[in-house]
Design an enzyme around this catalytic site. Structure first.
Site, short mmCIF file in Angstrom:
data_model
loop_
_atom_site.label_atom_id
_atom_site.label_comp_id
_atom_site.label_asym_id
_atom_site.label_seq_id
_atom_site.Cartn_x
_atom_site.Cartn_y
_atom_site.Cartn_z
N ASP A 79 -4.40 -6.27 4.97
CA ASP A 79 -5.45 -7.14 5.51
C ASP A 79 -5.39 -8.54 4.91
O ASP A 79 -5.89 -9.49 5.52
CB ASP A 79 -6.83 -6.52 5.23
CG ASP A 79 -7.06 -5.28 6.09
OD1 ASP A 79 -6.61 -5.28 7.25
OD2 ASP A 79 -7.67 -4.31 5.59
N PRO A 115 -4.04 -11.67 10.26
CA PRO A 115 -4.60 -11.35 11.58
C PRO A 115 -4.69 -9.84 11.76
O PRO A 115 -3.87 -9.10 11.21
CB PRO A 115 -3.58 -11.94 12.56
CG PRO A 115 -2.32 -12.08 11.77
CD PRO A 115 -2.72 -12.28 10.34
N LYS A 150 9.06 -17.44 -9.81
CA LYS A 150 8.35 -16.34 -10.45
C LYS A 150 7.20 -16.87 -11.32
O LYS A 150 7.37 -17.82 -12.09
CB LYS A 150 9.32 -15.53 -11.32
CG LYS A 150 8.69 -14.26 -11.83
CD LYS A 150 9.62 -13.47 -12.73
CE LYS A 150 8.83 -12.36 -13.39
NZ LYS A 150 9.46 -11.88 -14.59
N PHE A 179 -4.81 3.58 14.19
CA PHE A 179 -5.11 4.57 13.16
C PHE A 179 -6.30 4.08 12.35
O PHE A 179 -6.58 2.89 12.32
CB PHE A 179 -3.90 4.77 12.23
CG PHE A 179 -2.92 5.79 12.76
CD1 PHE A 179 -2.17 5.52 13.89
CD2 PHE A 179 -2.78 7.02 12.14
CE1 PHE A 179 -1.29 6.46 14.40
CE2 PHE A 179 -1.90 7.97 12.64
CZ PHE A 179 -1.16 7.69 13.76
N LYS A 189 -11.88 -2.72 17.81
CA LYS A 189 -10.53 -3.21 18.07
C LYS A 189 -10.16 -3.15 19.56
O LYS A 189 -9.06 -3.52 19.94
CB LYS A 189 -9.51 -2.45 17.23
CG LYS A 189 -9.79 -2.65 15.72
CD LYS A 189 -8.76 -2.01 14.84
CE LYS A 189 -9.19 -2.09 13.39
NZ LYS A 189 -8.24 -2.79 12.54
N ASN A 200 0.86 -1.19 0.00
CA ASN A 200 0.00 0.00 0.00
C ASN A 200 0.89 1.24 0.00
O ASN A 200 2.11 1.13 0.02
CB ASN A 200 -0.95 -0.03 1.20
CG ASN A 200 -0.18 -0.14 2.50
OD1 ASN A 200 0.58 0.75 2.86
ND2 ASN A 200 -0.34 -1.28 3.19
#
Ligand code: CTP
Length: 417
Positions: free
Chosen positions: A287, A315, A297, A338, A356, A218
């Site tokens: 996630d 997890p 590859k 966050f 959470k 990300n």
């Protein structure tokens, strides 16, 4: 100086009085004023009569954008500047250069010019940057004055440095470098509310391998997490930074644990969580990972036209810490997460706080250009106990880190009671 990164001590909005004594090093006060302004401080300069023999008030007035205090008995200046108010409102007073004469007058409690008067009025911490001839500095009376002043507890020293002096001698007596004075000033303005505490911060993305050449990741750069690690160290904590792959240099004074995948991050965090006072999960943990990463590859020819990747769920590390803490019936570690969102930031932050089981959620809108991923600034909403809200307007990530730690440190000391 410099066992920690100077960025960890932001000065934005802090009111600093810069007192300039009469020595050749007075010219360096101009550079110091510039650095303080650059760090965001609001600077008011005050010069002794002797300082004006070395530097003009106009120089400091131009740099600070405010009239410079020079004369205790000038009614015009008094109504314009309001010296007593200046002294009362200051967050910090810096004296650079602090000459032997100024140190002597301060140590004997004299108030015979504007600067010494102001120094008796202020309740703010005072930072002295002495500069003088090497023999003067080593003189017993000067040393006695310095001991006396520092012994008061609210007066601090930076330098003098050892080196070539304007009197053509070498030795201790040189004004500390303006950058070091700036750092020392920042240290005095940052609260030491995490002293002796253990803090773990996670940062950056995780990389989930698809094959030896490719991965899922990300846009997280790690900047927010690294700023948090720096800021926690500046506030006196023992800091462990668990970081995914980033292009950032390791923060000074922080133990760094490098991980690549979410599973590695989970192992690194959960094995250390029980001994922490505070865990801040700033990492953008993936996630999902590939259900089975190929060991060789993946070749286009063998994949077919539109290949499908089967994912497995990673997890939720933060939720796991929340559960583990609840099972132990413990209040520590304080858990901060966050919420990276592209809309409904506050609602999502509130939902994640409960889901959470953590104490604070820092919501940020990652769709904005000046906030979220890979920027140097951020704008966040902190959701705390009782889902109470605090908004932190656009600021550098170092400043935002301190606002988050203001809230977190208060929870740590409440949980420690
Ligand atoms: N987090 C975690 N483990 C994961 C995913 C997220 O510990 N597998 C933590 C992050 O470090 C962050 C918080 O959970 O502190 C929220 O992360 P975010 O990506 O905003 O939320 P998700 O729980 O992944 O939910 P969604 O992607 O649906 O918004």
């Amino acid at each position: 100086m410099g066992d920690l990164d100077p960025r960890a001590f932001p000065l934005r909005g802090r009111r600093v009085v810069l007192g300039v004594g009469g020595g050749i090093a007075a010219y360096k006060a101009a550079e110091l004023a510039r650095l303080l302004m650059g760090a965001g401080a609001e600077v008011r300069a005050v010069m002794t009569p002797a300082a004006r023999e070395f530097l003009t008030p106009l120089t400091l007035q131009t740099l600070t954008g405010h009239p410079v205090g020079t004369d205790l008995f000038d009614l015009g200046q008094e109504s314009e500047i309001g010296h007593i108010r200046l002294a009362e409102q200051a967050d910090l007073v810096i004296v650079a250069p602090a000459t032997a004469d100024l140190l002597a007058r301060m140590a004997s409690g004299m108030a015979n010019d504007l600067l010494t008067t102001l120094l008796l009025v202020t309740r703010a911490p005072v930072l002295l940057a002495p500069a003088m001839n090497v023999h003067m500095w080593s003189h017993e009376l000067v040393q006695e004055n310095v001991r006396r002043l520092v012994g008061l507890g609210r007066i601090h020293l930076v330098g003098p440095d050892d080196g070539w002096l304007a009197c053509r001698m070498t030795g201790p007596g040189r004004l500390a470098e303006p950058a070091d004075i700036l750092e020392a000033a920042g240290r005095l303005l940052v609260p030491h509310d995490l002293a002796g505490r253990s803090v773990l911060v996670t940062a950056g993305p995780t990389h989930e391998a698809l094959d030896p050449a490719r991965y899922l990741a990300n846009r997280s750069s790690g900047k927010m997490g690294y700023a948090l690690a720096r800021a926690a160290a500046a506030r006196g904590a023992r800091v462990t930074l668990v970081t995914g792959p980033t292009a950032l240099a390791a923060p000074l004074g922080v133990a760094v644990v490098r991980v690549t995948t979410a599973l590695e991050l989970e192992a690194a965090v959960s094995s250390r969580a029980a001994e922490q006072d505070l865990v801040v999960m700033a990492a953008a943990v993936a996630d999902f990972r590939a259900a089975r990463a190929a060991t060789k590859k993946l070749k286009k020819a063998t994949l077919g036209a539109t290949p499908t990747i089967t994912l497995a769920e990673n997890p939720d590390v933060l939720a796991g810490l929340g559960r583990a803490r609840a099972e132990r019936g413990a209040r520590l570690p304080v858990l901060v997460g966050f919420a990276a969102e592209t809309g409904r930031v506050t609602d999502e932050a509130r939902r994640k706080l409960v889901a959470k089981g953590c104490d604070l959620i820092v919501g940020n809108d990652v769709s904005r250009r000046d906030a979220g991923f890979a920027t140097d600034t951020n704008r966040v909403t902190i959701v705390g106990p009782g889902k109470k809200l605090a908004r932190v307007p656009l600021a550098t990530k170092d400043e935002v880190a301190h606002r988050i730690l203001d809230a977190a440190a208060a929870l740590v000391s409440a949980a420690r009671k």
